[in-house]
Motif scaffolding. Sequence first.
Motif, PDB file in Angstrom:
ATOM      1  N   GLU A   7      -1.829  21.377 119.928  1.00 38.15           N
ATOM      2  CA  GLU A   7      -1.302  22.735 119.807  1.00 38.15           C
ATOM      3  C   GLU A   7       0.162  22.694 119.366  1.00 38.15           C
ATOM      4  N   GLY A   8       0.476  23.514 118.370  1.00 38.96           N
ATOM      5  CA  GLY A   8       1.870  23.591 117.948  1.00 38.96           C
ATOM      6  C   GLY A   8       2.310  22.340 117.225  1.00 38.96           C
ATOM      7  N   PHE A  35      11.387  28.265 113.971  1.00 38.33           N
ATOM      8  CA  PHE A  35      10.648  29.386 114.555  1.00 38.33           C
ATOM      9  C   PHE A  35      11.565  30.610 114.532  1.00 38.33           C
ATOM     10  N   GLU A  57      12.009  33.508 116.142  1.00 33.57           N
ATOM     11  CA  GLU A  57      12.680  33.951 117.380  1.00 33.57           C
ATOM     12  C   GLU A  57      13.757  32.969 117.790  1.00 33.57           C
ATOM     13  N   ASN A  58      13.464  31.696 117.659  1.00 33.13           N
ATOM     14  CA  ASN A  58      14.438  30.663 118.051  1.00 33.13           C
ATOM     15  C   ASN A  58      15.652  30.687 117.138  1.00 33.13           C
ATOM     16  N   GLN A  99       3.743  31.337 126.283  1.00 36.08           N
ATOM     17  CA  GLN A  99       4.647  31.189 125.154  1.00 36.08           C
ATOM     18  C   GLN A  99       3.876  30.826 123.891  1.00 36.08           C
ATOM     19  N   ASP A 100       4.515  31.023 122.762  1.00 40.72           N
ATOM     20  CA  ASP A 100       3.954  30.554 121.503  1.00 40.72           C
ATOM     21  C   ASP A 100       4.250  29.060 121.387  1.00 40.72           C
ATOM     22  N   PRO A 101       3.216  28.200 121.249  1.00 39.19           N
ATOM     23  CA  PRO A 101       3.465  26.755 121.191  1.00 39.19           C
ATOM     24  C   PRO A 101       4.333  26.325 120.013  1.00 39.19           C
ATOM     25  N   GLN A 102       4.424  27.187 118.968  1.00 37.51           N
ATOM     26  CA  GLN A 102       5.267  26.865 117.824  1.00 37.51           C
ATOM     27  C   GLN A 102       6.758  26.955 118.171  1.00 37.51           C
ATOM     28  N   LYS A 103       7.045  27.469 119.347  1.00 33.70           N
ATOM     29  CA  LYS A 103       8.427  27.714 119.769  1.00 33.70           C
ATOM     30  C   LYS A 103       9.189  26.408 120.013  1.00 33.70           C
ATOM     31  N   TYR A 104       8.462  25.331 120.366  1.00 34.60           N
ATOM     32  CA  TYR A 104       9.126  24.098 120.786  1.00 34.60           C
ATOM     33  C   TYR A 104       8.979  22.970 119.769  1.00 34.60           C
TER      34      TYR A 104
END
Length: 306
Positions: free
Chosen positions: A187-188, A242, A244-245, A218-223
């Motif tokens: 994921e992500g 990302f 938002e980040n 959370q969205d896994p793409q965030k990290y």
Amino acid sequence: MKNKYRILKIAITVIILGFLLSFSLKKFGGQKITDNKISVKMNEKTPVYFIDEKDIREIVNKENPSRKVGDLNIPELEKKINALPSVDSANVYLNLNGKLNLDIKQRVPVFRLNYNGKDFYVDEKGVEFPISRTYSHPCMLVTGDVKKEEYEKLAELVDKIDKDDFSKKYFIGISKYKDSYNLLTSEGIYRVEIGDLDNIELKVKGFKTFVEKYLVFQDPQKYKMISVKYQNQIVTTLNPYFKENDSILKASHKDLVKAPVAVSSVKKAEINLKPTVKKASSTSLKPKENTKPKAVVKPKAKVKIE
């Protein structure tokens, strides 16, 4: 007396067995080993197909062109089969009825290692063996400069991942960068940094807790990275690509610029340490007793924000 009787009994048994074996060899020595008199058994728990029964029969026929029982060199045949890279062990023997038995255990890959253009399998004992042109075994892919002394610990890690439903769902690969291991996730784009191969269960448990209590919301793409290599601590790194980040990181950068600088970075105020000496009045050499000293005003320190 009892010991002598026991030794005599064992000796007689050995002599009888030797006689029966020599009799059977004489009886079947001239007989041919036909295909129906060759029994090949693969004894591995996990089915693998690096070699099959056909390959073993070809080796038997090559080592014994006459196909006669008397011409068969069993120790040499066993040695040839054991020399195959994908064979863990082989046991070759003849029955009293002249049937040839071959019990073979193949190596089962735990992971597949790719580094510097080299690609090979490693089994649970930490033994390397080449990949096959005809068969590919599904197993964990590992990349990076993995040392041979780390093979067994790495095999234990992969085995634990395969046996745990949670870990098997999330982790699809392992990479090593410098001296730190990372688990690649399904994921992500983030990776899970575990550091060395010690305390694996605790590290995986820490990541599992983070997923169940926080990451699921959370969205896994965030990290970009989630590190569990530190004791009782989880450190996350945001993915700068990302959306938002990106805004969060920009705002954070602005806040850092506005933030007050630490005391060590504050410049010292420029203070004139030389006292100013005033000349005495010509009328009186003694100062007045009522005269109060003037308050000295200290200059404020200047702060530089970098």
